[in-house]
Write a protein that holds these residues in place. Structure first.
Motif, PDB file in Angstrom:
ATOM      1  N   LEU A  15       0.759  -1.303   0.067  1.00 34.45           N
ATOM      2  CA  LEU A  15      -0.063  -0.063  -0.001  1.00 34.45           C
ATOM      3  C   LEU A  15       0.849   1.307  -0.039  1.00 34.45           C
ATOM      4  O   LEU A  15       0.544   2.253  -0.551  1.00 34.45           O
ATOM      5  CB  LEU A  15      -0.975   0.073   1.354  1.00 34.45           C
TER       6      LEU A  15
ATOM      7  N   SER B  96     -16.199   7.174  -3.715  1.00 29.98           N
ATOM      8  CA  SER B  96     -16.794   6.362  -2.568  1.00 29.98           C
ATOM      9  C   SER B  96     -16.954   5.045  -3.150  1.00 29.98           C
ATOM     10  O   SER B  96     -16.325   4.255  -2.582  1.00 29.98           O
ATOM     11  CB  SER B  96     -18.216   6.892  -2.489  1.00 29.98           C
ATOM     12  N   LEU B  99     -13.281   3.685  -3.331  1.00 31.56           N
ATOM     13  CA  LEU B  99     -12.704   3.336  -2.054  1.00 31.56           C
ATOM     14  C   LEU B  99     -13.423   2.115  -1.583  1.00 31.56           C
ATOM     15  O   LEU B  99     -12.609   1.208  -1.062  1.00 31.56           O
ATOM     16  CB  LEU B  99     -13.011   4.392  -1.196  1.00 31.56           C
ATOM     17  N   GLY B 100     -14.660   2.018  -1.769  1.00 31.14           N
ATOM     18  CA  GLY B 100     -15.165   0.543  -1.461  1.00 31.14           C
ATOM     19  C   GLY B 100     -14.778  -0.497  -1.959  1.00 31.14           C
ATOM     20  O   GLY B 100     -14.344  -1.579  -1.208  1.00 31.14           O
ATOM     21  N   LEU B 102     -11.619  -0.886  -3.786  1.00 28.09           N
ATOM     22  CA  LEU B 102     -10.284  -1.255  -3.312  1.00 28.09           C
ATOM     23  C   LEU B 102     -10.247  -1.747  -2.125  1.00 28.09           C
ATOM     24  O   LEU B 102      -9.221  -2.370  -1.647  1.00 28.09           O
ATOM     25  CB  LEU B 102      -9.401   0.271  -3.505  1.00 28.09           C
ATOM     26  N   ASN B 103     -11.015  -1.310  -0.975  1.00 31.75           N
ATOM     27  CA  ASN B 103     -10.982  -1.986   0.354  1.00 31.75           C
ATOM     28  C   ASN B 103     -11.116  -3.415   0.207  1.00 31.75           C
ATOM     29  O   ASN B 103     -10.779  -3.938   1.305  1.00 31.75           O
ATOM     30  CB  ASN B 103     -12.215  -1.041   1.243  1.00 31.75           C
ATOM     31  N   LEU B 104     -12.030  -3.781  -0.662  1.00 34.85           N
ATOM     32  CA  LEU B 104     -12.176  -5.080  -0.709  1.00 34.85           C
ATOM     33  C   LEU B 104     -11.080  -6.130  -1.313  1.00 34.85           C
ATOM     34  O   LEU B 104     -11.255  -7.347  -1.551  1.00 34.85           O
ATOM     35  CB  LEU B 104     -13.518  -5.296  -1.521  1.00 34.85           C
ATOM     36  N   LEU B 110      -5.978  -4.674   4.244  1.00 35.14           N
ATOM     37  CA  LEU B 110      -7.217  -4.120   4.021  1.00 35.14           C
ATOM     38  C   LEU B 110      -8.632  -5.069   4.342  1.00 35.14           C
ATOM     39  O   LEU B 110      -8.162  -6.185   4.780  1.00 35.14           O
ATOM     40  CB  LEU B 110      -7.515  -3.902   2.539  1.00 35.14           C
ATOM     41  N   ASP B 111      -9.807  -4.428   4.373  1.00 33.75           N
ATOM     42  CA  ASP B 111     -10.889  -5.273   4.844  1.00 33.75           C
ATOM     43  C   ASP B 111     -10.842  -6.650   4.114  1.00 33.75           C
ATOM     44  O   ASP B 111     -11.233  -7.721   4.670  1.00 33.75           O
ATOM     45  CB  ASP B 111     -12.097  -4.599   4.777  1.00 33.75           C
ATOM     46  N   GLY B 112     -10.946  -6.467   2.811  1.00 36.66           N
ATOM     47  CA  GLY B 112     -10.865  -7.416   1.927  1.00 36.66           C
ATOM     48  C   GLY B 112      -9.590  -8.628   2.387  1.00 36.66           C
ATOM     49  O   GLY B 112      -9.869  -9.902   2.109  1.00 36.66           O
ATOM     50  N   HIS B 114      -8.697  -9.103   5.378  1.00 32.22           N
ATOM     51  CA  HIS B 114      -9.326  -9.792   6.644  1.00 32.22           C
ATOM     52  C   HIS B 114     -10.228 -11.051   6.092  1.00 32.22           C
ATOM     53  O   HIS B 114     -10.257 -12.309   6.580  1.00 32.22           O
ATOM     54  CB  HIS B 114      -9.856  -8.946   7.374  1.00 32.22           C
TER      55      HIS B 114
END
Lengths: 40, 130
Positions: A15, B96, B99-100, B102-104, B110-112, B114
């Motif tokens: 990142l 938005s 972001l959602g 990419l976070n996955l 990242l949350d993805g 986890h």
């Protein structure tokens, strides 16, 4: 636990590299900054 | 009745063909939700294509934009045309969604990531969490 720590560290480094790349791209779009970069 | 006029040696009738079709839509609540889902799906596909293109080298890394370019784009969107807020809100929605998605991504921080680790553990891999 050690494996997960290593994975988190690798993700963090990835990142950071992505962040450096996009900010470099952004700055190189600004003409007066581009003038100071010898390899451009 | 249309009377052609000669302007600078060219005969014109005062009409031209626009390459873009401009439509004004005034949707009801249900239609608005439908349009929103369509638009979000279209953008999602574009974002995924771009991400895949980065790995297959079909998309150049130079196309990626960061906070400085986003600030510049926001300024342009806010000033552009009479309904400036439409482009600004469209840009906000796109950021938005970006972001959602990419976070996955399955990157550990990242949350993805986890979700990915938990899925691995759920599938029978040795326990990685503390």
């Amino acid at each position: 636990m050690r494996v997960k720590e290593k994975m988190l560290l690798a993700g963090f480094v990835l990142l950071l590299m992505l962040m450096v790349t996009v900010i470099y791209n952004d700055l190189m779009r600004i003409q007066w900054i581009e003038k100071f970069v010898p390899w451009r | 009745m249309v009377t052609p006029k000669s302007i600078n040696g060219q005969v014109m009738i005062g009409a031209q063909i626009n390459p873009w079709e401009v439509r004004t839509v005034d949707p009801g609540p249900l239609e608005a939700v439908k349009l929103s889902v369509q638009k979000n799906w279209e953008w999602t596909r574009q974002i995924v294509e771009t991400l895949v293109g980065l790995f297959t080298r079909q998309t150049s890394v130079k196309q990626l934009m960061g906070p400085v370019a986003i600030a510049d784009l926001s300024g342009t969107a806010a000033q552009g045309g009479p309904p400036g807020w439409i482009s600004l809100f469209t840009l906000m929605a796109m950021i938005s969604l970006n972001l959602g998605l990419l976070n996955l991504m399955p990157i550990p921080v990242l949350d993805g990531g986890h979700i990915f680790i938990l899925a691995l553990e759920g599938a029978g891999a040795p326990r990685l969490s503390a």
